[in-house]
Design a protein around this motif. Structure first.
Motif, short mmCIF file in Angstrom:
data_model
loop_
_atom_site.label_atom_id
_atom_site.label_comp_id
_atom_site.label_asym_id
_atom_site.label_seq_id
_atom_site.Cartn_x
_atom_site.Cartn_y
_atom_site.Cartn_z
N GLY A 23 86.62 -23.65 97.93
CA GLY A 23 87.80 -23.62 97.11
C GLY A 23 87.87 -22.54 96.06
O GLY A 23 87.19 -21.52 96.15
N VAL A 24 88.72 -22.80 95.08
CA VAL A 24 89.01 -21.80 94.08
C VAL A 24 89.30 -22.53 92.77
O VAL A 24 89.78 -23.66 92.77
N ALA A 25 88.97 -21.90 91.69
CA ALA A 25 89.29 -22.49 90.39
C ALA A 25 90.80 -22.51 90.19
O ALA A 25 91.49 -21.56 90.56
N THR A 26 91.30 -23.58 89.60
CA THR A 26 92.76 -23.64 89.42
C THR A 26 93.24 -22.57 88.44
O THR A 26 94.38 -22.11 88.53
N ARG A 27 92.37 -22.15 87.51
CA ARG A 27 92.80 -21.06 86.61
C ARG A 27 93.05 -19.79 87.42
O ARG A 27 93.95 -19.01 87.10
N LYS A 28 92.25 -19.61 88.46
CA LYS A 28 92.40 -18.41 89.27
C LYS A 28 93.69 -18.51 90.11
O LYS A 28 94.44 -17.54 90.23
N ALA A 29 93.93 -19.69 90.65
CA ALA A 29 95.18 -19.90 91.38
C ALA A 29 96.38 -19.66 90.47
O ALA A 29 97.38 -19.05 90.86
N GLU A 58 90.93 -12.74 80.52
CA GLU A 58 90.24 -12.79 81.80
C GLU A 58 89.80 -14.21 82.13
O GLU A 58 89.79 -14.62 83.30
N SER A 59 89.44 -14.97 81.12
CA SER A 59 89.03 -16.36 81.33
C SER A 59 90.22 -17.26 81.66
O SER A 59 90.10 -18.18 82.46
N ASN A 60 91.32 -17.01 81.01
CA ASN A 60 92.51 -17.82 81.22
C ASN A 60 93.32 -17.38 82.43
O ASN A 60 94.26 -18.08 82.83
N ASN A 61 93.00 -16.21 82.96
CA ASN A 61 93.77 -15.63 84.08
C ASN A 61 95.26 -15.59 83.76
O ASN A 61 96.10 -16.00 84.55
N THR A 62 95.55 -15.07 82.60
CA THR A 62 96.94 -15.06 82.14
C THR A 62 97.63 -13.71 82.31
O THR A 62 98.81 -13.58 81.99
N THR A 63 96.89 -12.73 82.80
CA THR A 63 97.49 -11.41 82.91
C THR A 63 98.16 -11.22 84.26
O THR A 63 97.54 -11.39 85.30
N MET A 64 99.43 -10.88 84.23
CA MET A 64 100.11 -10.50 85.47
C MET A 64 99.62 -9.11 85.84
O MET A 64 99.85 -8.15 85.09
N GLU A 65 98.98 -9.03 86.96
CA GLU A 65 98.33 -7.78 87.32
C GLU A 65 99.30 -6.60 87.31
O GLU A 65 100.39 -6.68 87.87
N GLY A 66 98.87 -5.56 86.66
CA GLY A 66 99.65 -4.33 86.67
C GLY A 66 100.75 -4.26 85.63
O GLY A 66 101.36 -3.21 85.46
N GLU A 67 100.99 -5.35 84.96
CA GLU A 67 102.06 -5.32 83.95
C GLU A 67 101.52 -4.72 82.65
O GLU A 67 100.38 -4.98 82.26
N PRO A 68 102.36 -3.94 81.99
CA PRO A 68 101.89 -3.28 80.76
C PRO A 68 101.76 -4.27 79.60
O PRO A 68 102.41 -5.31 79.57
N SER A 69 100.91 -3.93 78.69
CA SER A 69 100.78 -4.74 77.47
C SER A 69 101.95 -4.50 76.53
O SER A 69 102.54 -3.42 76.51
#
Lengths: 705, 705
Positions: free
Chosen positions: B381-387, B411-422
């Motif tokens: 499986g996969v961690a739900t934070r990663k999902a 990185e721990s919360n997996n809250t970053t939408m990949e590739g989106e600017p800060s």
């Protein structure tokens, strides 16, 4: 920037062994995290010289007795870098050995992921939730002053055996948390000259370079708080991009610490600019090194930089350990000298010495509760917050260890012991509040969170017992500190008044709804909600008789009837300490039976409903349940005697969310509660509109039958 | 000090009617509190000129349409002085009339004790819990920039119809709260030039003279944060003890506000030194006037000072009201001019206009969830934070209104939408985080509380939808803001990862125990704890489909098995939105029946236990219950279909306190839970040691039968 080599400037008495010991710290930090596979190596590596300086050269403490009262205190506010502390505890011989470092972050080890008070000798306070440690340290510094005032007020500054320093190590994370801002502002107001905070300004946190979120001039901020501020810069920002620029100027830090110690009219703040994970060649100055193992290659590379054998792990040279463990002898001598002074003080101050001895054991004096007020039966009654204030007033002379105040709601919380001076620098007195540096009434300002952290610091420091007040709804603001008080089993008391929609006109933002349930959810916290003035007295008695856990007392703003105790079928308050008791059995004991269970201001509704039910031939028992935690701790027989299993018809009534009450009333029971936010109006109206009436309780009882 | 007379310096365009209107404000404030008998008159009196200046002269708004998107925003962080706002809403004609002021703080009035969002037109945000408003204002200012970036990024500074100002009025109490410190530091980093905070520095709070608790140089502190700081001193501290020295220099305040508006690269802070309750002859400059009715005599005396008839109450001259209500016409013209510009913008920017229209209604675009990931069945499986992180990544292009970040745990919360600017000023970018002022990834720093307040401010400002992450245990740090999100019914999403003792090595301070229960206690908050990766997807779908309430998603750090959805008897995730559903019925349906109810990472234990039970001939149903609030909202029939009343044997399993589960499992049920703090070790060990095993669940099931 990557700095592969650097230099160091050491104090004059620093030997080769000291330098080697510091490098040993770095290697141990890298090894310990690498072994378990997770943890925080970076800060423990770069702060190695600072921690070593403090533990080996600066602080007055004794590895052989981590409870020595005269010791300087050390608070690791950035608890994640637990190794910073553990490795010093190992090197200094405070009780940790190399095997403990090897079992970092594993089951049942002495070296858990964050330092835990009561678990590892030498850990002064549980830290990890960021910012708390700064608040704790402020509390310790306040406690030290108060204790000095109780035991040795006449001594000249720095001349008392009760004088010592509180050192706190903080990180970029601690600095950002609001609780540290609150506590630091108050520390400035309080002129806490015995407090030194070292801010490890490495400008790296988990999201790497802190520039994305932290650009303030923190040193200037602390100057604005009124602190004595120094900067020790090992990074050399004037030429930060150059190589070979990192200079671990330990001597500069030593001088700054000495200057901080000598400044006695203000707390001291030392901004120490470091490179995290230095001198790891690749991991240094990265967010990864903050919270992840370096990896075998990087650990090896670091060892090579430091002249350690990359093949070995946990390498500690014998002569290094012998050198650092000499601290045991020095510490023993320090304490012995202090003990001699202490013996002289005891002889010269027998009364104070007796108080000291009593407080050291947290023992209550004989007859401490002899003068507590009792309240006559009275339909109109009195608000429990007011009754609480009277209790505190009566305790003032009996329990000098008891002190406290409010987060700017003194008059509303009734937290002031009448006539007692405020704990204030002389020049901070106001028209309304006279006081002195050894005073007793605490003014936290509108800072509930710092209040909580400070109370924790006070409680771990010594034998005094702090209490602090705010509105129950604002327990949310201090909740992280409340949790830590429970986790640490500290005897602090939260005075939470205005404990329901009975607060009235201030409306939904100020009316607690979910707070009783949410606080009861915290393991190890006693939530006490007395039903009338006399229960309030008994509640304080019970709370103060516990020394191994915190309690929150929820008190009414509005008047509550004072029940006729010991007459007319009403119980005395003797069993308040048991958490729940039969207040009165209504009816003739024939016919159907129902148990009505209330807390606080709603017990009166249960009583009124029971009267109605009894008039209809239903035997209704009213149980007052001021503290569910205390009731849960009773044996089965007592609990059965209060709420018989055979009586399935049960009603609970409490002006809060229903959550948790099914456990008490069972499947057949009914819960009179509120599961939405309140409203702004006079409290009688609000209670009536939201269904808190005797009629509603009686109807629920009939429904339950 | 008592100042019986004073003077004023007015702007050039200020007429006699303006002066009279300001004095009318003071009289109304005193009358309104006197009538109801409680409230906060002092600040509303002394701030009358400042509030009047803002509402009548400075702010761009339209009383006829308090939702006009182009309006300047006003946040009354010190919500207790609600009258400061209500009286301006009355004078300006925003919908309040004199009768509303007369029914202050009474049942069902439009004028509750503190301003409530959604209750009274013109109230931008619910305030009252101190410090929150500053955080909300920071969030509004951030939202304004983000919205401008979505709709009109090319416009020159100050030239967009999406440019407006956020004004915040704050008190000594707001300034002391940690949440305001956190938010203010971040506002400095973010260079929020569209934000102006006016700090009413009257140095009086409930405990009277703030010198006992607040001695910092607040202006210097804000300079340290990087704000543009001005001081407007009406008290004249150089000769504060003299009479006739109080000078209400409204012109100086106007100039300061104008300068603040023109500084666009930093937020502005104006310290306004006032005397609370001025010009009440006796009540001024007292703590009493902060929070109590002045008393009939003092009200009368104040009226005499101001040239009002002391016999009359709620006296408003017709010409005064006509003068102030002229704001309605001015506001209408402002909005009309804006509307014309807006129409041109719509025509020139059809795509953006469509987005704007959609966001204004908080409507989701068709097919918004078409690209959401599905996860293959997988034991490991996969961690739900990663999902969750994957979901956010997929939503990035479909939902431009969605944005968020973390309190330094991206990185721990997996809250970053990949590739989106800060979302960052250009000069705050780092090696790891590229971005721009219109970026999307938020970096809150280690400031959970400010994150909460800022998210609330973002949500009330416009159509964007914020999310913010931290560890579940630190939901405590942001709890006051979470409560306010629920009270205001704002569609903000909290991403709380590391949601149990399954966090592992970081130990008890970082392992949530009571948090799920404590958060469920908050009325109006959806607490969602998905059991596997696919439930996480469905959870986000359901959360985003709600626009009238906040949700917190509790996610695992550790991997969780991905169940084989739609095969082998396992349900699809279609009913996740219903809060609970039958994941799978185990056994042959014969013999004894038991229902096993799990949430999150413990559902796998229920599944494993059900397999064991089925092997023993017991028919075990596994119910996954990701959201109790959603399940409670279902009709009886659905709930009965999931947990049949006839099956009394029930077991709940959740790695949290048992509190609240009796309601689900009933008297005969068993609760597998943890009622003490966790421990530092790898998560498998911690789960096993604390009794979270399939065997324990199966044993509880047998016990329940």
């Amino acid at each position: 920037m990557t700095t592969t080599t650097g230099s160091a400037i050491h104090p004059a008495d620093w030997t080769e062994l000291d330098a080697r010991a510091v490098d040993t710290v770095r290697v141990l930090a890298a090894d310990a995290v690498q072994k378990v596979g997770n943890g925080h190596p970076g800060t423990a590596m770069s702060l190695a010289p600072a921690a070593y300086l403090l533990f080996q050269k600066v602080m007055r403490h004794n590895p052989g007795n981590t409870k020595w009262a005269g010791r300087d205190r050390f608070v690791l506010s950035c608890g994640h870098t637990a190794l910073t502390l553990y490795i010093q505890l190992y090197l200094g011989g405070f009780g940790l050995e190399l095997d403990d470092l090897k079992s970092l972050r594993t089951w049942d080890s002495k070296t858990p992921g964050h330092p835990e008070y009561g678990h590892t000798d030498g850990v002064e306070v549980t830290t990890g939730p960021l910012g708390q440690g700064i608040g704790n340290a402020v509390g310790m510094a306040m406690a030290a002053r108060r204790e000095r005032g109780l035991f040795d007020p006449e001594a000249a500054p720095g001349q008392s055996l009760f004088d010592h320093q509180v050192y706190c190590l903080a990180s970029d994370g601690d600095i950002q948390e609001g609780v540290s801002s609150e506590a630091s502002s108050l520390a400035g107001t309080q002129r806490l000259g015995n407090l030194t905070v070292i801010y490890d300004q490495n400008q790296i946190s988990i999201e790497d370079d802190t520039n994305i979120a932290l650009s303030e001039d923190t040193a200037a901020r602390y100057e604005a708080y009124g602190w004595h501020v120094q900067t020790v810069d090992w990074v050399n920002p004037s030429d930060r991009d150059g190589a070979e620029r990192y200079v671990e100027n330990v001597e500069a830090l030593r001088v700054a610490l000495e200057e901080a110690r000598q400044v006695t009219d203000r707390p001291s703040f030392i901004a120490l600019r470091t490179i995290i994970a230095w001198p790891a060649p690749n991991a240094q100055n990265t967010g990864k090194s903050h919270g992840s193992a370096l990896g075998a290659d990087e650990v090896a590379a670091t060892k090579e930089v430091l002249g350690f054998d990359p093949e070995q792990t946990f390498q500690v040279d014998e002569d290094v350990l012998a050198h650092t463990r000499a601290l045991q002898q020095r510490g023993r001598e320090l304490e012995e000298a202090w003990d001699a002074e202490f013996a002289r003080w005891q002889e010269a101050n027998p009364e104070r010495a007796a108080l000291y001895a009593r407080m050291a054991e947290r023992a209550l004096p004989e007859g401490w509760d002899a003068d507590l007020p009792t309240f006559e039966a009275d339909e109109k009654g009195v608000a429990t917050r007011k009754a609480s204030g009277k209790v505190l007033g009566e305790l003032a002379s009996r329990l000098p260890e008891l002190w406290g105040g409010s987060a700017d709601l003194a008059e509303s919380n009734n937290t002031t012991m009448e006539g007692e001076p405020s704990f204030l620098p002389t020049d901070r007195q106001t028209k309304m509040w006279a006081g002195d540096p050894y005073g007793r009434t605490l003014h936290f300002g509108v800072r509930e969170h710092a209040m909580g952290a400070i109370m924790n610091g006070i409680a771990v420091h010594g034998g005094t017992r702090p209490y602090g007040g705010t509105f129950l709804t604002f327990s949310d603001y201090m909740r992280p500190s409340v949790r830590l008080a429970a986790l640490m089993k500290l005897p602090v008391t939260f005075v939470w008044t205005h404990d329901s929609i009975g607060l009235g006109e201030d409306g939904p933002t100020h009316q607690p709804i979910e707070h009783l349930a949410a606080l009861r959810a915290i393991p190890g916290l006693d939530v006490v909600r007395p039903a009338d003035a006399n229960e309030t007295v008994a509640a304080w008695q019970a709370v103060l008789s516990h020394t191994d856990r915190p309690a929150g007392i929820a008190l009414s703003r509005q008047n509550l009837p004072t029940f006729p105790r010991g007459t007319n079928g009403f119980a005395t308050t003797e069993d308040v300490r048991r958490g729940a008791y039969v207040l009165k059995d209504f009816g003739d004991g024939q016919g159907e039976h129902v148990v009505l269970i209330g807390t606080g201001s709603e017990v009166q509704l249960a009583v009124a409903a029971a009267e109605q039910l009894a008039a209809d031939g239903i035997s209704a028992r009213v149980v007052s349940m001021p503290c569910r935690e205390w009731f849960d701790a009773q044996d089965d027989a007592y609990r059965e005697s209060v709420i018989p299993a055979a009586v399935r018809a049960r009603v609970s009534v409490e002006a809060g969310v229903p959550q948790g009450w099914r456990e008490i009333v069972g499947d057949a029971g009914r819960i009179v509660a509120i599961d939405h936010y309140g409203a702004s109006a006079d409290y009688q109206r609000v209670f009536a509109e939201f269904g808190f009436t005797a009629e509603a309780v009686a109807a629920a009882a009939r429904d339950s039958l």
